[in-house]
Design an enzyme around this catalytic site. Structure first.
Site, PDB file in Angstrom:
ATOM      1  N   LYS A 167     -13.745  -0.132  -3.626  1.00 45.22           N
ATOM      2  CA  LYS A 167     -14.760   0.127  -2.589  1.00 45.22           C
ATOM      3  C   LYS A 167     -15.980   0.790  -3.215  1.00 45.22           C
ATOM      4  O   LYS A 167     -17.117   0.438  -2.917  1.00 45.22           O
ATOM      5  CB  LYS A 167     -14.186   1.039  -1.501  1.00 45.22           C
ATOM      6  CG  LYS A 167     -13.247   0.342  -0.535  1.00 45.22           C
ATOM      7  CD  LYS A 167     -12.904   1.257   0.620  1.00 45.22           C
ATOM      8  CE  LYS A 167     -11.869   0.622   1.519  1.00 45.22           C
ATOM      9  NZ  LYS A 167     -11.274   1.566   2.459  1.00 45.22           N
ATOM     10  N   GLU A 192       0.824  -1.211   0.000  1.00 47.90           N
ATOM     11  CA  GLU A 192       0.000   0.000   0.000  1.00 47.90           C
ATOM     12  C   GLU A 192       0.857   1.260   0.000  1.00 47.90           C
ATOM     13  O   GLU A 192       0.416   2.305  -0.461  1.00 47.90           O
ATOM     14  CB  GLU A 192      -0.936   0.023   1.222  1.00 47.90           C
ATOM     15  CG  GLU A 192      -2.192  -0.811   1.050  1.00 47.90           C
ATOM     16  CD  GLU A 192      -3.258  -0.545   2.120  1.00 47.90           C
ATOM     17  OE1 GLU A 192      -2.982   0.155   3.110  1.00 47.90           O
ATOM     18  OE2 GLU A 192      -4.375  -1.073   1.961  1.00 47.90           O
TER      19      GLU A 192
HETATM   20  O1  LIG Z   1      -8.654   0.833  10.016  1.00 47.17           O
HETATM   21  P1  LIG Z   1      -9.615   0.949   8.899  1.00 47.17           P
HETATM   22  O2  LIG Z   1      -9.988   2.387   8.629  1.00 47.17           O
HETATM   23  O3  LIG Z   1     -10.817   0.106   9.123  1.00 47.17           O
HETATM   24  O4  LIG Z   1      -8.908   0.463   7.575  1.00 47.17           O
HETATM   25  C1  LIG Z   1      -8.456  -0.851   7.442  1.00 47.17           C
HETATM   26  C2  LIG Z   1      -7.526  -0.972   6.265  1.00 47.17           C
HETATM   27  O5  LIG Z   1      -8.206  -0.629   5.088  1.00 47.17           O
HETATM   28  C3  LIG Z   1      -7.331   0.093   4.215  1.00 47.17           C
HETATM   29  O6  LIG Z   1      -7.763   1.391   4.156  1.00 47.17           O
HETATM   30  C4  LIG Z   1      -7.346  -0.434   2.850  1.00 47.17           C
HETATM   31  O7  LIG Z   1      -8.651  -0.685   2.461  1.00 47.17           O
HETATM   32  C5  LIG Z   1      -5.974  -0.011   4.865  1.00 47.17           C
HETATM   33  O8  LIG Z   1      -5.133   1.021   4.509  1.00 47.17           O
HETATM   34  C6  LIG Z   1      -6.332  -0.074   6.308  1.00 47.17           C
HETATM   35  O9  LIG Z   1      -5.290  -0.559   7.097  1.00 47.17           O
END
Ligand SMILES: O=P(O)(O)OC[C@H]1O[C@](O)(CO)[C@@H](O)[C@@H]1O
Length: 429
Positions: A415, A280
């Site tokens: 998403k 990422e």
């Molecule tokens: O802690 P959150 O906001 O639920 O996000 C979980 C994970 O999803 C992501 O945004 C990727 O979808 C990651 O960067 C992050 O660690």
């Protein structure tokens, strides 16, 4: 004092690498990181500034959970679960939980109905707490899991459920924070200036890791030591920068995949955490190394063939802990019908170590560039050191590629599509 962690490249012929040729760009990036007050780099000095009161507040809740529950259910995805799971797996016995901890199980990182159903079933005869972790507070997988587990907890514990739910989220902007405030759940903050994949050494990782029975003081001490050792801007003296330079140089030579390889199965989730960290952070603007991993010797019998002989796309980074405490002797047999007496009275770890050496030699001969990261011992202190090492190397590595390490814009695309499909499907339903 001997170095706690060493990065070496085995087959220098791939590189002719003089790390000092990167000294000025590394120094400029180093300075940028030191000065970048408005960037999410709270993790950079986090281990050095962590106060006792904060750690004690985590430990108090951890002790309460260990006393009052058989299981802690951690809800989270990506950076909100991988780090805790990685450290727990790396430092717990294989077939039972740690003697100082209780079972810690994870959910909210997939959308499998079977997984959810069987998790709930497994909780019927156990007492449990929930730690829901989400920086944004609105990620679909973890939000759905929280909805289910919150309801199940309320059915089981009625008013008492409130006390068994711990929320870890952003202190400012997060739907989960609003829910916690409205419902009176206890909260731990994820500092606003620390992004998900850099958050292992905050309450995100520390609470579940402590409940799993691992000494978080030692973990933090290791990270502190790394934060001090890896402060030098000179690539000759900074192992994190050296690793970043080597992988960058290999990328510049056309390699596109970095394969993280270990010979201890307990490290497989360290691989998973590392994949998210580098994937990422660097995979943007059509650039970056694809982070992949193998667990040897298991994968020598599957992917080993490709690594040795297949398309020359990848280089390998061997992650090796020199000392793993537990071990087993290979017995001598008077009837040597399996012809293995020649290695009897040696231990599995010795054979494992020789397998590693043999694999490195064979893959190097097969033309695969090889980096080695050697760490002294598999314990909380050295794992804390390694975690910090990787985070610092990752930030440097991304900036060397001219990529911003602290966002993940590409994640939004899928998403949006899923949300759109769900809305369309619900209307049609
Ligand atoms: O802690 P959150 O906001 O639920 O996000 C979980 C994970 O999803 C992501 O945004 C990727 O979808 C990651 O960067 C992050 O660690």
């Amino acid at each position: 004092m001997a170095q706690l962690l060493l990065t070496t490249i085995i087959n220098e012929r791939f590189l002719n690498l003089d790390v000092s040729q990167y000294a000025s760009s590394v120094s400029a990036i180093h300075q940028h990181l030191e000065d970048a007050e408005n960037e999410p780099i709270g993790w950079l000095n986090g281990p050095l500034t962590m106060d006792e009161e904060y750690i004690n507040s985590l430990l108090m809740v951890s002790d309460e959970i260990k006393k009052r529950a058989d299981v802690l259910v951690v809800i989270g995805v990506g950076g909100s679960y991988l780090g805790a799971k990685a450290v727990q797996e790396a430092l717990s016995p294989y077939f039972k939980h740690h003697e100082n901890g209780i079972d810690v199980v994870y959910v909210g990182f997939n959308l499998s109905g079977a997984y959810m159903n069987q998790l709930i079933e497994s909780l019927h005869d156990k007492d449990f707490y929930i730690n829901v972790i989400s920086k944004s507070g609105s990620t679909m997988e973890s939000s759905l899991a929280f909805r289910v587990l919150r309801q199940y907890s309320e059915e089981r514990y009625k008013e008492g459920a409130k006390n068994r739910i711990i929320v870890t989220t952003d202190p400012e902007k997060s739907l989960l924070k609003e829910i916690a405030d409205n419902q009176g759940y206890r909260k731990f903050d994820i500092p606003t200036n620390i992004g998900g994949r850099y958050s292992l050494l905050t309450s995100v990782g520390l609470l579940p890791i402590s409940v799993a029975g691992i000494n978080i003081y030692e973990l933090i001490e290791g990270a502190k030591k790394a934060a001090i050792d890896l402060k030098d801007r000179s690539p000759e003296k900074n192992e994190a920068y050296r690793y970043a330079i080597i992988r960058h140089a290999l990328y510049a030579q056309g390699y596109r995949i970095e394969l993280l390889a270990s010979f201890e199965p307990a490290l497989s989730y360290i691989h998973e955490w590392w994949k998210q960290l580098f994937g990422e952070s660097e995979g943007k603007n059509k650039k970056g190394l694809f982070p992949a991993s193998v667990n040897y010797s298991t994968d020598l019998h599957s992917l080993g063939q490709f690594v040795q002989d297949g398309s020359p796309l990848l280089f390998e980074t061997f992650l090796h802990f020199k000392e793993v405490t537990d071990d087993y002797y290979i017995p001598y047999k008077t009837i040597n019908d399996d012809y293995l007496n020649f290695i009897s009275n040696r231990t599995f770890n010795e054979i494992n170590s020789i397998s590693k050496q043999g694999t490195v030699l064979a893959h190097a001969e097969g033309g695969v560039p090889i980096i080695q990261i050697e760490v002294e011992r598999l314990d909380a202190f050295h794992v804390g050191y390694l975690i910090y090492f990787f985070m610092k190397a990752c930030a440097m590595s991304a900036y060397l590629l001219d990529v911003y390490p602290f966002d993940q814009p590409g994640v939004e695309a899928y998403k949006k599509k899923i949300t759109q499909l769900l809305i369309e499907e619900s209307i049609a339903h």
